[in-house]
Design a protein around this motif. Structure first.
Motif, PDB file in Angstrom:
ATOM      1  N   CYS A  16      30.936  10.294  44.006  1.00 54.48           N
ATOM      2  CA  CYS A  16      31.026  11.710  44.131  1.00 54.48           C
ATOM      3  C   CYS A  16      32.548  11.978  44.301  1.00 54.48           C
ATOM      4  N   LYS A  21      24.965  16.079  48.920  1.00 52.39           N
ATOM      5  CA  LYS A  21      24.059  16.443  50.022  1.00 52.39           C
ATOM      6  C   LYS A  21      22.401  15.707  50.050  1.00 52.39           C
ATOM      7  N   THR A  45      28.575  18.576  44.350  1.00 52.09           N
ATOM      8  CA  THR A  45      28.541  18.609  46.112  1.00 52.09           C
ATOM      9  C   THR A  45      26.989  18.714  46.271  1.00 52.09           C
ATOM     10  N   ARG A  48      29.190  22.287  41.555  1.00 54.36           N
ATOM     11  CA  ARG A  48      27.942  22.338  42.292  1.00 54.36           C
ATOM     12  C   ARG A  48      26.949  21.202  42.182  1.00 54.36           C
TER      13      ARG A  48
END
Lengths: 255, 221
Positions: free
Chosen positions: B63, B85, B81, B78
């Motif tokens: 990432c 998570k 990220t 989006r």
């Protein structure tokens, strides 16, 4: 969206034609005071045409025609009875390629003041120094003000052009791809400068560099084929655009 | 237009799916080990966690690499990220499976306290939530993500039921049951935590798809 800020520039139903070709289609847009507004979009989308209208740069083009109104504060700047040079005192412009006059560093800045009828040498000197300081160039040129401006590096020349624009104390500064011909260090300096300048000026910047728009601007407008597709807070445009065409453009899916 | 970034994102998606599969396997095995009183299976869960940790780091690195090289925007940003998570949430779930396996190792040598009834029920809910939440990410399906969010109260309820029973019917009545009852209590708590992590993932998926923050905003559901 941006309804809480003071609007310095208001474009109302702006259509613009180069002969038969319509370059701008019914643009309605308001630009906030003391904010940086970025205009993005592919080549030929009308973004440069639009900002050039804000300081009456398009009217010398043969067969060009404007419909609609653009207001600077309360004044309709498209009104032919308004002298373009009056507009340009209020709206400065910095271009893609630095274009200093082939004169000394000092004269590049004093020129605009002299053209505007200022004769007081001490006043002019004060203004030159002040403009160079505001453009973050003073430290680099203070001992060589009589050197030819063309001896400066590209990045310095661009900051000199910004200083030149600042000397006549405009309200608005238009930047048309100001970093397109600069290296990353010079680009960084110009971006820093833009962020400082917004305290005292309203800034509109046309850029092909999406990351630059994201870094320096508060609001972003996306133009496509002469239309304003989306206008909003920069953070929203770059994280969650509403229009699919905006999303496709900023994520490089276009074409 | 072809984008090399799309290939990178596809790879990332596949890695997160793999992480999801590993995690689901860890939960499944840890509960099987408890039900079957199977020490080897519990140990297997603990051992395999190292490779899940390694995959977590690999996904994180991927990432960060994509962000550094492509400076992604909008939906791409989006997705990445959120992927980061979710990666962390899945790793936490796998750690919880290890916790369950460790409690199981404590329990297997002692006599069975009681037949397991509600813990398997809670397990089904937890497994279902994790599966659905991973599917919702892979398919970018917000309806599925919303369903996960609506399941969380059921998990809380089951956990409370288990807790009440273990305390009132065992620990209070006969103090000697406490060491085993506490282990089961912890396991129920762990399963409920898995559901919470699944909920977090579902909230992230809604952000990824709709750019809408529902986390800490229950009224938006």
């Amino acid at each position: 969206m941006n309804n809480v800020c003071a609007k310095v520039i208001r474009a109302e139903n702006v259509n613009f034609f180069y002969g038969q070709t319509q370059a701008l289609k019914n643009i309605n847009m308001q630009i906030c005071a003391n904010q940086v507004t970025a205009i993005i979009g592919p080549s030929g989308c009308g973004k440069s045409t639009f900002i050039r209208l804000i300081n009456r740069m398009n009217e010398l083009i043969p067969h060009a025609r404007l419909e609609g109104k653009i207001y600077l504060d309360q004044q309709d700047i498209t009104d032919p009875s308004v002298d373009p040079s009056e507009i340009r005192k209020m709206v400065g412009m910095v271009f893609q390629k630095p274009n200093p006059f082939p004169k000394t560093i000092y004269e590049n800045i004093s020129y605009g003041l002299e053209v505007n009828g200022i004769r007081d040498k001490y006043f002019i000197e004060e203004k030159v120094i002040d403009a160079l300081k505001k453009a973050a160039l003073w430290e680099e040129v203070k001992n060589r003000l009589r050197d030819n401006a063309l001896k400066l590096s590209g990045g310095q020349q661009q900051r000199l052009c910004i200083a030149r624009a600042l000397a006549v104390e405009p309200k608005v500064i238009l930047f048309d791809e100001p970093c397109a011909s600069l290296d990353p260090i010079s680009t960084g300096k110009i971006e820093e400068l833009i962020l400082q300048l917004k305290e005292n000026y309203t800034i509109v910047i046309v850029t092909h560099n999406m990351q630059q728009a994201a870094r320096v601007s508060d609001f972003t407008a996306f133009f496509l084929l002469g239309e304003l597709i989306e206008f909003g807070k920069t953070q929203e445009i770059f994280t969650a655009p509403k229009d699919k065409r905006t999303e496709d453009y900023i994520t490089g899916r276009f074409g | 237009m072809h984008r090399h970034l799309d290939e990178e994102l596809k790879e990332l998606n596949a890695s997160i799916l793999k992480m999801g599969n590993f995690t689901q396997e860890a939960i499944f095995k840890s509960i099987e080990a408890l039900k079957d009183r199977n020490k080897d299976l519990a140990k297997d869960v603990i051992e395999k966690d190292t490779s899940i940790d390694a995959l977590e780091l690999e996904i994180d690195e991927k990432c960060i690499d994509i962000i550094a090289r492509y400076q992604p925007m909008a939906g791409d940003l989006r997705f990445i990220t959120t992927g980061m998570k979710i990666n962390a949430e899945l790793e936490r779930i796998a750690d919880i499976a290890v916790d369950i396996a460790q409690r199981t190792l404590e329990l297997v040598d002692k006599p069975l306290l009681k037949p397991l009834i509600d813990i398997p029920k809670l397990t089904v809910v937890a497994q279902e939530m994790v599966k659905m939440t991973i599917d919702s990410f892979i398919k970018a399906d917000i309806e599925l993500a919303r369903k996960v969010l609506l399941m969380d109260p059921e998990a809380d309820q089951l956990r409370n039921l288990i807790q009440k029973e273990l305390i009132e019917d065992y620990m209070v009545k006969d103090g000697k049951t406490a060491p085993r009852a506490v282990q089961l209590l912890l396991i129920a708590r762990f399963l409920e935590r898995i559901c919470d992590h699944a909920t977090n993932i579902a909230e992230d998926v809604i952000y990824m798809v709709k750019a809408e923050v529902v986390k800490h905003h229950p009224e938006k559901l």
